[in-house]
Design a protein around this motif. Structure first.
Motif, PDB file in Angstrom:
ATOM      1  N   SER A 199      -6.249  10.101  17.209  1.00 41.20           N
ATOM      2  CA  SER A 199      -5.446  11.284  17.509  1.00 41.20           C
ATOM      3  C   SER A 199      -5.345  12.282  16.361  1.00 41.20           C
ATOM      4  O   SER A 199      -4.870  13.397  16.564  1.00 41.20           O
ATOM      5  N   CYS A 200      -5.773  11.909  15.138  1.00 37.44           N
ATOM      6  CA  CYS A 200      -5.534  12.785  13.999  1.00 37.44           C
ATOM      7  C   CYS A 200      -6.323  12.306  12.785  1.00 37.44           C
ATOM      8  O   CYS A 200      -6.929  11.232  12.813  1.00 37.44           O
ATOM      9  N   PHE A 201      -6.305  13.140  11.735  1.00 34.87           N
ATOM     10  CA  PHE A 201      -6.763  12.646  10.436  1.00 34.87           C
ATOM     11  C   PHE A 201      -5.728  13.005   9.385  1.00 34.87           C
ATOM     12  O   PHE A 201      -4.965  13.963   9.530  1.00 34.87           O
ATOM     13  N   PHE A 202      -5.717  12.217   8.322  1.00 37.73           N
ATOM     14  CA  PHE A 202      -4.718  12.352   7.275  1.00 37.73           C
ATOM     15  C   PHE A 202      -5.394  12.196   5.920  1.00 37.73           C
ATOM     16  O   PHE A 202      -6.205  11.288   5.722  1.00 37.73           O
ATOM     17  N   ILE A 203      -5.064  13.102   5.012  1.00 39.42           N
ATOM     18  CA  ILE A 203      -5.607  13.068   3.656  1.00 39.42           C
ATOM     19  C   ILE A 203      -4.443  12.994   2.676  1.00 39.42           C
ATOM     20  O   ILE A 203      -3.461  13.721   2.819  1.00 39.42           O
ATOM     21  N   LEU A 204      -4.563  12.118   1.686  1.00 41.63           N
ATOM     22  CA  LEU A 204      -3.572  12.031   0.619  1.00 41.63           C
ATOM     23  C   LEU A 204      -4.294  12.084  -0.724  1.00 41.63           C
ATOM     24  O   LEU A 204      -5.089  11.201  -1.042  1.00 41.63           O
ATOM     25  N   MET A 205      -4.007  13.131  -1.481  1.00 49.09           N
ATOM     26  CA  MET A 205      -4.493  13.199  -2.861  1.00 49.09           C
ATOM     27  C   MET A 205      -3.296  12.996  -3.774  1.00 49.09           C
ATOM     28  O   MET A 205      -2.252  13.632  -3.605  1.00 49.09           O
ATOM     29  N   ARG A 206      -3.447  12.093  -4.746  1.00 51.46           N
ATOM     30  CA  ARG A 206      -2.303  11.739  -5.600  1.00 51.46           C
ATOM     31  C   ARG A 206      -2.683  11.749  -7.066  1.00 51.46           C
ATOM     32  O   ARG A 206      -3.715  11.189  -7.462  1.00 51.46           O
ATOM     33  N   LEU A 207      -1.849  12.399  -7.852  1.00 49.94           N
ATOM     34  CA  LEU A 207      -1.896  12.252  -9.307  1.00 49.94           C
ATOM     35  C   LEU A 207      -0.727  11.354  -9.690  1.00 49.94           C
ATOM     36  O   LEU A 207       0.434  11.693  -9.440  1.00 49.94           O
ATOM     37  N   PHE A 208      -1.040  10.205 -10.293  1.00 48.58           N
ATOM     38  CA  PHE A 208      -0.012   9.296 -10.785  1.00 48.58           C
ATOM     39  C   PHE A 208      -0.067   9.316 -12.301  1.00 48.58           C
ATOM     40  O   PHE A 208      -1.090   8.980 -12.900  1.00 48.58           O
ATOM     41  N   CYS A 209       1.039   9.718 -12.917  1.00 50.19           N
ATOM     42  CA  CYS A 209       1.088   9.827 -14.373  1.00 50.19           C
ATOM     43  C   CYS A 209       2.274   9.032 -14.902  1.00 50.19           C
ATOM     44  O   CYS A 209       3.421   9.262 -14.489  1.00 50.19           O
ATOM     45  N   ARG A 210       1.988   8.088 -15.805  1.00 51.44           N
ATOM     46  CA  ARG A 210       3.046   7.315 -16.454  1.00 51.44           C
ATOM     47  C   ARG A 210       2.878   7.416 -17.968  1.00 51.44           C
ATOM     48  O   ARG A 210       1.843   7.046 -18.513  1.00 51.44           O
ATOM     49  N   VAL A 211       3.886   7.978 -18.631  1.00 57.48           N
ATOM     50  CA  VAL A 211       3.932   8.004 -20.089  1.00 57.48           C
ATOM     51  C   VAL A 211       4.934   6.934 -20.497  1.00 57.48           C
ATOM     52  O   VAL A 211       6.140   7.084 -20.254  1.00 57.48           O
ATOM     53  N   ASP A 212       4.459   5.844 -21.074  1.00 59.29           N
ATOM     54  CA  ASP A 212       5.315   4.698 -21.369  1.00 59.29           C
ATOM     55  C   ASP A 212       6.541   5.100 -22.179  1.00 59.29           C
ATOM     56  O   ASP A 212       6.445   5.841 -23.167  1.00 59.29           O
ATOM     57  N   ASP A 213       7.702   4.612 -21.728  1.00 57.31           N
ATOM     58  CA  ASP A 213       8.995   4.848 -22.384  1.00 57.31           C
ATOM     59  C   ASP A 213       9.436   6.311 -22.347  1.00 57.31           C
ATOM     60  O   ASP A 213      10.378   6.691 -23.055  1.00 57.31           O
ATOM     61  N   VAL A 214       8.769   7.121 -21.531  1.00 56.97           N
ATOM     62  CA  VAL A 214       9.154   8.528 -21.440  1.00 56.97           C
ATOM     63  C   VAL A 214       9.400   8.932 -19.987  1.00 56.97           C
ATOM     64  O   VAL A 214      10.531   9.174 -19.589  1.00 56.97           O
ATOM     65  N   LEU A 215       8.338   9.013 -19.164  1.00 55.46           N
ATOM     66  CA  LEU A 215       8.521   9.491 -17.796  1.00 55.46           C
ATOM     67  C   LEU A 215       7.417   8.981 -16.879  1.00 55.46           C
ATOM     68  O   LEU A 215       6.374   8.520 -17.327  1.00 55.46           O
ATOM     69  N   ILE A 216       7.687   9.107 -15.579  1.00 57.42           N
ATOM     70  CA  ILE A 216       6.689   8.860 -14.544  1.00 57.42           C
ATOM     71  C   ILE A 216       6.700  10.064 -13.616  1.00 57.42           C
ATOM     72  O   ILE A 216       7.755  10.572 -13.234  1.00 57.42           O
ATOM     73  N   ARG A 217       5.505  10.537 -13.276  1.00 56.20           N
ATOM     74  CA  ARG A 217       5.371  11.728 -12.422  1.00 56.20           C
ATOM     75  C   ARG A 217       4.345  11.426 -11.333  1.00 56.20           C
ATOM     76  O   ARG A 217       3.310  10.810 -11.589  1.00 56.20           O
ATOM     77  N   VAL A 218       4.651  11.881 -10.126  1.00 56.55           N
ATOM     78  CA  VAL A 218       3.714  11.736  -9.014  1.00 56.55           C
ATOM     79  C   VAL A 218       3.578  13.094  -8.317  1.00 56.55           C
ATOM     80  O   VAL A 218       4.568  13.656  -7.843  1.00 56.55           O
ATOM     81  N   ASN A 219       2.349  13.619  -8.294  1.00 57.97           N
ATOM     82  CA  ASN A 219       2.045  14.838  -7.544  1.00 57.97           C
ATOM     83  C   ASN A 219       1.227  14.451  -6.326  1.00 57.97           C
ATOM     84  O   ASN A 219       0.135  13.874  -6.460  1.00 57.97           O
TER      85      ASN A 219
END
Length: 269
Positions: free
Chosen positions: A188-208
């Motif tokens: 019935s459909c198609f789905f695309i997921l592009m992900r940037l996973f960024c982890r700076v130890d002891d500082v932050l985690i970011r997901v785009n």
């Protein structure tokens, strides 16, 4: 630290290309060798990007491309993704301040790079709209319509699936930054997921995340982009390395939703 594949060895292998048709759509994925330290491809990256250094592993020929029979299409590739990395400032240093200085005091990025740049390789890339024919392009507009997640959760057979890695870097053993794009096609459909996973130890985690959804028979796709971030101290340690698990602990900092319309030929045309 994960070992970086020898580009000379990997390049000898032929690219892995997959193709699939979903009604009026043609899909193609290509997975190939990492970027070499010299040669024409390297020159292209060095000439088109202002970054003082590139991720440890860049896959210049890895692509996901989706094209409609009426002309418009979208592609995901490493070069265009890295073109949106901040090449002139270090936003993580600014954002994390004292924490960043303490956690990064022994990082070779800080010692060896004279010109500041975003060494986390964070990018707001949402895909490249193909423009081969100016008369056949997506009409892009903002919308409040959101992807129906309940439809995606329905149990449907998967006719086509692939996962394409664009780039990866271990941030000098101080974390990880990885960008990949997945495609899944159901009846019935198609789905695309592009992900940037960024982890700076002891500082932050970011997901785009960039999500693209198209339901069969409709004359548009939905494209959602979101950026989420949080200090690692506010996230359970067990979730630090799991992009899916960690997302629920991150704060939404940016979101856009767009409608990508295209011409749907009538049955008689």
């Amino acid at each position: 630290m994960a070992s970086v594949p020898d580009a000379r060895t990997v390049k000898s292998k032929p690219p892995e290309i997959k193709e699939f048709e979903f009604g009026p759509w043609k899909m193609m994925t290509c997975k190939s060798h990492i970027l070499e330290s010299e040669g024409d491809q390297r020159k292209r990256y060095d000439n088109q990007l202002e970054l003082p250094q590139l991720p440890e592993m860049v896959f210049p020929e890895n692509i996901l491309r989706v094209v409609h029979e009426s002309g418009p299409g979208i592609e995901f590739n490493a070069l265009d993704a890295l073109a949106l990395v901040n090449a002139h400032a270090d936003p993580v240093k600014v954002a994390a301040s004292t924490e960043w200085q303490n956690a990064r005091s022994n990082c070779e990025h800080i010692k060896n790079v004279v010109a500041p740049f975003d060494w986390t390789f964070t990018t707001d890339y949402k895909g490249t709209l193909l423009k081969k024919d100016p008369s056949a392009q997506f009409k892009v507009s903002d919308t409040t319509e959101q992807i129906d997640l309940d439809k995606l959760r329905r149990q449907e057979p998967i006719h086509f699936y692939d996962d394409v890695l664009l780039f990866e870097d271990e941030l000098s053993d101080n974390g990880t930054s990885i960008m990949n794009v997945k495609v899944r096609v159901m009846p019935s459909c198609f789905f695309i997921l592009m992900r940037l996973f960024c982890r700076v130890d002891d500082v932050l985690i970011r997901v785009n995340d960039t999500r693209i959804y198209h339901e069969a028979g409709e004359n548009y796709m939905l494209r959602e982009f979101s950026s989420r971030e949080e200090k690692t101290s506010n996230i359970p340690t067990a979730a630090h390395t799991d992009p899916n698990e960690v997302s629920k602990y991150l704060k939404l900092t940016k979101q856009t939703i767009e409608r990508l319309e295209f011409h749907q030929p009538s049955p008689d045309s």
